[in-house]
Design a protein around this motif. Structure first.
Motif, PDB file in Angstrom:
ATOM      1  N   VAL A  47      13.126  14.246  11.809  1.00 47.87           N
ATOM      2  CA  VAL A  47      12.595  14.394  10.457  1.00 47.87           C
ATOM      3  C   VAL A  47      11.624  13.250  10.181  1.00 47.87           C
ATOM      4  N   THR A  48      10.726  13.496   9.247  1.00 54.28           N
ATOM      5  CA  THR A  48       9.777  12.477   8.796  1.00 54.28           C
ATOM      6  C   THR A  48      10.113  12.111   7.360  1.00 54.28           C
ATOM      7  N   THR A  49      10.369  10.843   7.125  1.00 51.39           N
ATOM      8  CA  THR A  49      10.765  10.381   5.795  1.00 51.39           C
ATOM      9  C   THR A  49       9.682   9.483   5.205  1.00 51.39           C
ATOM     10  N   ASN A  50       9.794   9.276   3.893  1.00 56.98           N
ATOM     11  CA  ASN A  50       8.813   8.422   3.217  1.00 56.98           C
ATOM     12  C   ASN A  50       9.529   7.318   2.451  1.00 56.98           C
ATOM     13  N   GLN A  51       9.667   7.453   1.175  1.00 61.89           N
ATOM     14  CA  GLN A  51      10.224   6.380   0.377  1.00 61.89           C
ATOM     15  C   GLN A  51      11.694   6.636   0.066  1.00 61.89           C
ATOM     16  N   VAL A  52      12.364   5.544  -0.277  1.00 57.62           N
ATOM     17  CA  VAL A  52      13.776   5.590  -0.642  1.00 57.62           C
ATOM     18  C   VAL A  52      13.912   5.174  -2.095  1.00 57.62           C
ATOM     19  N   ILE A  53      14.576   5.997  -2.887  1.00 57.22           N
ATOM     20  CA  ILE A  53      14.820   5.713  -4.294  1.00 57.22           C
ATOM     21  C   ILE A  53      16.321   5.808  -4.526  1.00 57.22           C
ATOM     22  N   ALA A  61       0.820  -1.214   0.000  1.00 60.58           N
ATOM     23  CA  ALA A  61       0.000   0.000   0.000  1.00 60.58           C
ATOM     24  C   ALA A  61       0.848   1.255   0.000  1.00 60.58           C
ATOM     25  N   GLY A  62       2.062   1.212   0.562  1.00 62.79           N
ATOM     26  CA  GLY A  62       2.902   2.396   0.626  1.00 62.79           C
ATOM     27  C   GLY A  62       3.456   2.823  -0.715  1.00 62.79           C
ATOM     28  N   LYS A  63       3.504   1.905  -1.679  1.00 61.22           N
ATOM     29  CA  LYS A  63       4.072   2.239  -2.979  1.00 61.22           C
ATOM     30  C   LYS A  63       3.031   2.613  -4.018  1.00 61.22           C
ATOM     31  N   VAL A  64       1.780   2.266  -3.764  1.00 66.54           N
ATOM     32  CA  VAL A  64       0.761   2.509  -4.785  1.00 66.54           C
ATOM     33  C   VAL A  64       0.509   3.992  -4.997  1.00 66.54           C
ATOM     34  N   THR A  65       0.789   4.842  -3.981  1.00 68.18           N
ATOM     35  CA  THR A  65       0.575   6.279  -4.142  1.00 68.18           C
ATOM     36  C   THR A  65       1.520   6.878  -5.172  1.00 68.18           C
ATOM     37  N   ALA A  66       2.645   6.228  -5.397  1.00 69.71           N
ATOM     38  CA  ALA A  66       3.603   6.769  -6.364  1.00 69.71           C
ATOM     39  C   ALA A  66       3.222   6.440  -7.797  1.00 69.71           C
ATOM     40  N   VAL A  67       2.503   5.327  -7.996  1.00 66.03           N
ATOM     41  CA  VAL A  67       2.133   4.910  -9.344  1.00 66.03           C
ATOM     42  C   VAL A  67       0.800   5.544  -9.718  1.00 66.03           C
ATOM     43  N   ALA A  68       0.749   6.178 -10.843  1.00 66.85           N
ATOM     44  CA  ALA A  68      -0.466   6.856 -11.294  1.00 66.85           C
ATOM     45  C   ALA A  68      -1.024   6.150 -12.528  1.00 66.85           C
ATOM     46  N   LYS A  69      -2.278   6.423 -12.804  1.00 65.65           N
ATOM     47  CA  LYS A  69      -2.914   5.857 -13.995  1.00 65.65           C
ATOM     48  C   LYS A  69      -2.206   6.360 -15.246  1.00 65.65           C
TER      49      LYS A  69
END
Length: 433
Positions: A392-398, A290-298
């Protein structure tokens, strides 16, 4: 007498000197502050001992001398170790930009639900002849599926023939009779043949309105079950009356979908006979966290590969994203429509895919610049020449970059290696609020 005068003079001189020194000492004590030689941050207005190490405090500045000037360098040295780290290391600045990443997924080829059709019985009657014999039999639009005898269809045909013969000028009434037959499943070709021959058919053919292949066809014979059999009690058994051994009659609790489809059976209006699937359009479904689906768009491009066919690549796009919660786990299902009329994908086939997407513009810092403390993350911000830990508040790592949601601004300067800032005693104390 002279001797006593000399002693009195000496005593008076000593008293005057003592009073003078006492006044000077009092004046000096009023303008003096005291500090610890080992801990300069300890400052008091009176002599005493250092509360940290126990050493005697020494005068810090004199009332009649020049006051001690606190320069930036001195203030830097006076920083407590739990607030500042003195080091000369590489620093970085958060970058506000967008990152591009590729997410690998594993999925399955499945049907397009929009191309799964159900063919129900529009009239009640008896199946006289069945042309569909097994599941996954290929059919085409307009193909004859079965022939059914239905008194309702026979009556509707005779009504149309009667109106066409006795009231041929009433076009509206004839058209209404035709429409009734169409709603009962008759095609225009059947209506034209009926009017041309003038004879009603007692077996009416039902044609497929779709292309595809047949599924959900139950051709299994019903299992044998014992019939109801009364068993009389013996007169010598001491029991009066009789007891009955019985079993439920076949089809009593069965639904329409459980009934076998075969010749000679009766069907009711609305009963589903079979389903047809058109495989010209297929889906590829992938489960992602669920944490990665926000990055993928239609519309994100997806490259699908087939483990069974090395080297084969299919280009597609994300068409639908749907969140799921199952077995206490949150995830998302990404649906990709495969190009039509392609021959690589088969229903039930396992596939792999790579989805390329771009994140929204946010703050990004090197991954080494953030220290993960388990439940919190810390970065070391440079303030007045020293480094102070900030939450700090972090999210994803690329790659080697990590996304920072809060805690830093674009103008901040932070340590490029947060792990280097931690000593062996783990002195980091951050006020998390």
């Amino acid at each position: 007498m002279k001797r006593y005068l000399n002693i009195l003079f000496l005593l008076l001189l000593v008293a005057i000197t003592a009073c003078s020194e006492q006044g000077q000492t009092h004046e000096h004590a009023e303008g003096t502050t005291y500090t610890c030689p080992m801990h300069p941050q300890i400052v008091q207005n009176q002599p005493g001992s250092c509360p940290i190490c126990g050493m005697d405090l020494v005068p810090q500045n004199a009332a009649h001398g020049e006051a001690l000037e606190i320069t930036d360098d001195l203030e830097f040295l006076l920083q407590p170790t739990n607030q500042a780290v003195i080091a000369n290391i590489r620093t970085v600045t958060p970058a506000f930009n967008s990152q591009t990443d590729t997410m690998e997924m594993e999925g399955l080829i499945t049907y397009d639900d929009r191309r799964v059709y159900s063919i129900p019985a529009r009239v009640s009657g008896r199946i006289e002849k069945l042309f569909v014999k097994y599941n996954y039999q290929s059919i085409y639009k307009g193909q004859k599926l079965l022939e059914i005898y239905s008194p309702e269809l026979v009556t509707a045909q005779k009504e149309l023939l009667y109106l066409a013969k006795s009231a041929s000028e009433d076009k509206a009434l004839i058209e209404a009779a035709k429409q009734k037959l169409r709603l009962l499943g008759a095609t225009d070709a059947q209506l034209n043949r009926l009017l041309r021959t003038g004879e009603a058919s007692y077996t009416f053919a039902i044609h497929s309105p779709y292309d595809g292949y047949v599924v959900g066809l139950n051709t299994t014979a019903p299992a044998a079950k014992p019939a109801t059999m009364p068993v009389s009690a013996s007169k010598n058994s001491g029991m009066e009356g009789s007891m009955t051994q019985s079993a439920p009659s076949p089809g009593l609790n069965s639904t329409a979908s459980d009934l076998p489809l075969r010749e000679g059976m009766y069907v009711n209006t609305g009963q589903p006979l079979l389903r047809v699937i058109n495989p010209d359009q297929l889906w590829a479904e992938f489960n992602v966290p669920a944490g990665k689906v926000t990055a993928v768009a239609k519309g994100a491009p997806v490259q699908i590969t087939f483990p069974q066919l090395p080297g084969e690549l299919l280009e597609a796009k994300v068409d639908f994203l749907q969140p799921f919660y199952e077995a206490g786990e949150s995830f998302a299902k990404i649906r990709v429509y495969l190009p039509g009329q392609q021959k690589l994908a088969r229903v039930g086939q396992l596939v792999s895919a790579k989805a390329t997407y771009a994140t929204k513009p946010t703050l990004w810092v090197p991954r080494e610049a953030v220290l993960d403390l388990g439940t919190k993350a810390v970065a070391f911000k440079k303030v007045n020449g020293s480094f102070k830990p900030v939450a700090v508040t972090t999210n994803q790592v690329i790659g080697n970059q990590i996304q920072v949601i809060s805690g830093l601004t674009q103008t901040d300067t932070i340590s490029g290696n947060a792990q280097f800032m931690v000593d062996s005693e783990s002195f980091v104390k951050v006020n998390f609020e």
